[in-house]
Design an enzyme around this catalytic site. Structure first.
Site, PDB file in Angstrom:
ATOM      1  N   LYS A  38      40.726  65.712   8.919  1.00 42.03           N
ATOM      2  CA  LYS A  38      41.528  67.002   7.250  1.00 42.03           C
ATOM      3  C   LYS A  38      42.169  68.154   8.148  1.00 42.03           C
ATOM      4  CE  LYS A  38      39.332  70.209   8.615  1.00 42.03           C
ATOM      5  NZ  LYS A  38      37.730  71.185   9.118  1.00 42.03           N
ATOM      6  N   ASP A  82      32.312  69.537   5.377  1.00 44.54           N
ATOM      7  CA  ASP A  82      33.301  69.029   5.256  1.00 44.54           C
ATOM      8  C   ASP A  82      32.890  67.594   4.892  1.00 44.54           C
ATOM      9  OD1 ASP A  82      35.493  71.241   5.405  1.00 44.54           O
ATOM     10  OD2 ASP A  82      35.690  70.069   7.535  1.00 44.54           O
TER      11      ASP A  82
HETATM   12  C1  SUD Z   1      35.154  75.242   8.703  1.00 44.17           C
HETATM   13  C2  SUD Z   1      35.132  73.671   8.557  1.00 44.17           C
HETATM   14  C3  SUD Z   1      36.774  73.852   7.574  1.00 44.17           C
HETATM   15  O1  SUD Z   1      37.106  73.585   6.383  1.00 44.17           O
HETATM   16  O2  SUD Z   1      35.988  73.039   9.601  1.00 44.17           O
HETATM   17  P1  SUD Z   1      36.202  72.480  10.869  1.00 44.17           P
HETATM   18  O3  SUD Z   1      36.130  73.615  11.747  1.00 44.17           O
HETATM   19  O4  SUD Z   1      34.264  72.145  10.899  1.00 44.17           O
HETATM   20  O5  SUD Z   1      36.852  70.804  10.420  1.00 44.17           O
HETATM   21  C4  SUD Z   1      34.365  73.567   7.880  1.00 44.17           C
HETATM   22  O6  SUD Z   1      33.398  74.300   6.823  1.00 44.17           O
HETATM   23  C5  SUD Z   1      32.910  73.019   8.776  1.00 44.17           C
HETATM   24  O7  SUD Z   1      32.265  71.830   8.004  1.00 44.17           O
HETATM   25  P2  SUD Z   1      31.521  71.117   9.000  1.00 44.17           P
HETATM   26  O8  SUD Z   1      32.099  70.711  10.161  1.00 44.17           O
HETATM   27  O9  SUD Z   1      30.648  70.425   8.305  1.00 44.17           O
HETATM   28  O10 SUD Z   1      30.463  72.291   9.447  1.00 44.17           O
HETATM   29  P3  SUD Z   1      28.334  71.404   9.515  1.00 44.17           P
HETATM   30  O11 SUD Z   1      28.459  70.998  10.004  1.00 44.17           O
HETATM   31  O12 SUD Z   1      27.926  71.717   8.068  1.00 44.17           O
HETATM   32  O13 SUD Z   1      28.306  72.863  10.200  1.00 44.17           O
HETATM   33  C6  SUD Z   1      28.039  73.435  11.540  1.00 44.17           C
HETATM   34  C7  SUD Z   1      28.247  74.974  11.431  1.00 44.17           C
HETATM   35  O14 SUD Z   1      29.202  75.989  10.784  1.00 44.17           O
HETATM   36  C8  SUD Z   1      28.770  76.864  10.396  1.00 44.17           C
HETATM   37  N1  SUD Z   1      29.231  76.916   8.861  1.00 44.17           N
HETATM   38  C9  SUD Z   1      30.149  75.785   8.755  1.00 44.17           C
HETATM   39  C10 SUD Z   1      30.579  75.504   7.536  1.00 44.17           C
HETATM   40  C11 SUD Z   1      30.611  77.231   6.735  1.00 44.17           C
HETATM   41  N2  SUD Z   1      30.731  77.113   5.272  1.00 44.17           N
HETATM   42  N3  SUD Z   1      30.211  78.268   7.400  1.00 44.17           N
HETATM   43  C12 SUD Z   1      28.990  78.355   8.440  1.00 44.17           C
HETATM   44  O15 SUD Z   1      29.174  79.109   8.760  1.00 44.17           O
HETATM   45  C13 SUD Z   1      26.942  76.685  10.607  1.00 44.17           C
HETATM   46  O16 SUD Z   1      26.832  77.613  11.027  1.00 44.17           O
HETATM   47  C14 SUD Z   1      26.932  75.427  10.687  1.00 44.17           C
HETATM   48  O17 SUD Z   1      25.813  75.705  11.178  1.00 44.17           O
HETATM   49  N1  ADP Z   2      31.553  60.261  14.524  1.00 37.04           N
HETATM   50  C1  ADP Z   2      31.921  60.980  15.057  1.00 37.04           C
HETATM   51  N2  ADP Z   2      33.162  62.013  15.583  1.00 37.04           N
HETATM   52  C2  ADP Z   2      33.246  62.917  15.727  1.00 37.04           C
HETATM   53  N3  ADP Z   2      32.395  63.751  15.459  1.00 37.04           N
HETATM   54  C3  ADP Z   2      31.497  63.163  15.542  1.00 37.04           C
HETATM   55  C4  ADP Z   2      30.965  61.762  15.393  1.00 37.04           C
HETATM   56  N4  ADP Z   2      29.306  61.882  14.810  1.00 37.04           N
HETATM   57  C5  ADP Z   2      29.191  63.422  15.236  1.00 37.04           C
HETATM   58  N5  ADP Z   2      29.884  64.461  16.009  1.00 37.04           N
HETATM   59  C6  ADP Z   2      29.486  65.327  16.484  1.00 37.04           C
HETATM   60  O1  ADP Z   2      30.022  66.203  15.792  1.00 37.04           O
HETATM   61  C7  ADP Z   2      30.797  67.065  16.082  1.00 37.04           C
HETATM   62  C8  ADP Z   2      32.229  68.239  15.235  1.00 37.04           C
HETATM   63  O2  ADP Z   2      32.321  67.153  15.124  1.00 37.04           O
HETATM   64  P1  ADP Z   2      33.880  66.968  13.994  1.00 37.04           P
HETATM   65  O3  ADP Z   2      33.975  66.021  13.360  1.00 37.04           O
HETATM   66  O4  ADP Z   2      34.914  65.957  15.580  1.00 37.04           O
HETATM   67  O5  ADP Z   2      34.274  68.474  14.221  1.00 37.04           O
HETATM   68  P2  ADP Z   2      35.783  69.056  13.580  1.00 37.04           P
HETATM   69  O6  ADP Z   2      34.644  68.985  11.913  1.00 37.04           O
HETATM   70  O7  ADP Z   2      35.713  70.510  14.241  1.00 37.04           O
HETATM   71  O8  ADP Z   2      36.614  68.403  13.937  1.00 37.04           O
HETATM   72  C9  ADP Z   2      31.360  66.836  17.786  1.00 37.04           C
HETATM   73  O9  ADP Z   2      30.472  67.917  18.452  1.00 37.04           O
HETATM   74  C10 ADP Z   2      30.268  65.823  17.863  1.00 37.04           C
HETATM   75  O10 ADP Z   2      29.426  65.674  18.371  1.00 37.04           O
END
Ligand code: SUD
Ligand code: ADP
Length: 295
Positions: free
Chosen positions: A10, A137
């Site tokens: 993504k 996400d």
């Molecule tokens: C920032 C984004 C942008 O696409 O991507 P990544 O950097 O993780 O890939 C996402 O919103 C991440 O989504 P995701 O990785 O599924 O987040 P989650 O596990 O639901 O949340 C992890 C933590 O991030 C914070 N969080 C997440 C999403 C959001 N809209 N607000 C937040 O404040 C919260 O503290 C939450 O406990």
């Molecule tokens: N199948 C998986 N692949 C990646 N991370 C995973 C998975 N299952 C659990 N996790 C946990 O989820 C957290 C977020 O992972 P990831 O989705 O790769 O992050 P991001 O959304 O920032 O790219 C990691 O720290 C990891 O410990």
């Protein structure tokens, strides 16, 4: 038995933090697209549910009980009232905790694959609701094609028509946990972007996206300074139209006129970095689309 299910990376082409909910979650506005790079997931016949990890990044992620793939499988089985079964094989190619949603993409791939393999035919809205319980996400990763994402990730709408475009991904091989980056964010909220209905070519899209931002970039750089070096290296690549961080980092992306120039540019970057260059993937997936108006 089903073959490999793709779990594409993504990419947040822009990410505006537009507000904050009472529970602390941040309200976002983001144009999300999916790169040709990704993990792959496969199901083989077996009794009890299990997960085996392979691929270049597999060793960095133990097949712990809370792996998002297993959580997705158990959640889907529970919702359907059936026992979860089968041997899942996850080919992990994307760096973990890197802002390109590898875990979210894997969870979404598990929902799509198992819904099909277990013959459930879950309604798209119900599958999207399960996805939202696995992570902010995961609903957009269930769509698996260019989509505008708002709310905390649960409000999805059609993206502008995307032109042919190359994309390069680069990560300094430093994990950056999402919660820490949101905590480190300072500053005001940014209004949602104003987007056209489509772009004629990659250069027009890059010009339009340049007026947007990633509101988590500064916070990510404060926690992980090498992100600034990656951004500078990408911006200096010949043919680069736009360089920006994806999600909460540390992966950054660069846009190019076509997939071939992105692939060639990736080879110029330091070998110590995880890097990938190619095109976007935008498959029609009407069976799983919960977007307003369907596919
Ligand atoms: C920032 C984004 C942008 O696409 O991507 P990544 O950097 O993780 O890939 C996402 O919103 C991440 O989504 P995701 O990785 O599924 O987040 P989650 O596990 O639901 O949340 C992890 C933590 O991030 C914070 N969080 C997440 C999403 C959001 N809209 N607000 C937040 O404040 C919260 O503290 C939450 O406990
Ligand atoms: N199948 C998986 N692949 C990646 N991370 C995973 C998975 N299952 C659990 N996790 C946990 O989820 C957290 C977020 O992972 P990831 O989705 O790769 O992050 P991001 O959304 O920032 O790219 C990691 O720290 C990891 O410990």
């Amino acid at each position: 038995m089903a073959g490999w299910e793709a779990a594409p990376a993504k990419v947040n082409l822009y990410l505006h933090v537009t507000g904050r909910r009472a529970d602390g979650y941040h309200l976002l506005d983001s144009l999300v697209a999916f790169a040709g790079a990704g993990d792959r997931l496969r199901l083989e016949p077996a009794g009890a549910l299990s997960l085996a990890l392979e691929g270049s990044e597999g060793a960095t992620l133990a097949a712990e009980p809370d792996n998002l793939v297993l959580r997705a499988a158990r959640l889907l089985a529970e919702a359907a009232g059936i026992p979860a079964s089968g041997r899942l094989r996850l080919e992990k190619n994307l760096p973990v905790a890197s802002g390109i949603g590898g875990g979210s993409a894997d969870a979404a791939a598990a929902l799509r694959l198992l819904d099909r393999a277990w013959g459930l035919g879950t309604a798209p809205e119900a599958l999207a609701a399960l996805a939202a319980r696995l992570g902010a996400d995961v609903p957009v990763c269930l769509e698996c094609r260019a989509t505008r994402m708002q709310g905390v990730g649960e409000i999805l709408s059609a993206a502008p028509a995307m032109p042919e475009c190359g994309i390069l991904l680069a990560n300094p091989r430093l994990p950056l946990p999402t919660p820490a980056v949101f905590r480190a964010r300072r500053g005001d909220f940014t209004p949602p972007a104003v987007l056209p209905s489509g772009w004629a070519d990659a250069a027009a899209m890059a010009r339009s996206l340049a007026a947007c931002r990633n509101d988590l970039e500064e916070a990510a750089i404060s926690l992980c300074p090498p992100v600034a070096e990656v951004l500078a290296a990408l911006a200096a690549l010949p043919g680069c139209l736009l360089a920006r961080m994806s999600g909460s980092g540390a992966t950054c992306f660069a846009l190019f006129p076509d997939a071939g120039s992105a692939e060639s540019a990736a080879a110029i970057l330091p070998e110590a970095w995880w890097r990938w260059g190619g095109g976007f993937t935008n498959p029609p997936l009407p069976a799983y689309s919960a977007l307003a108006g369907g596919a």
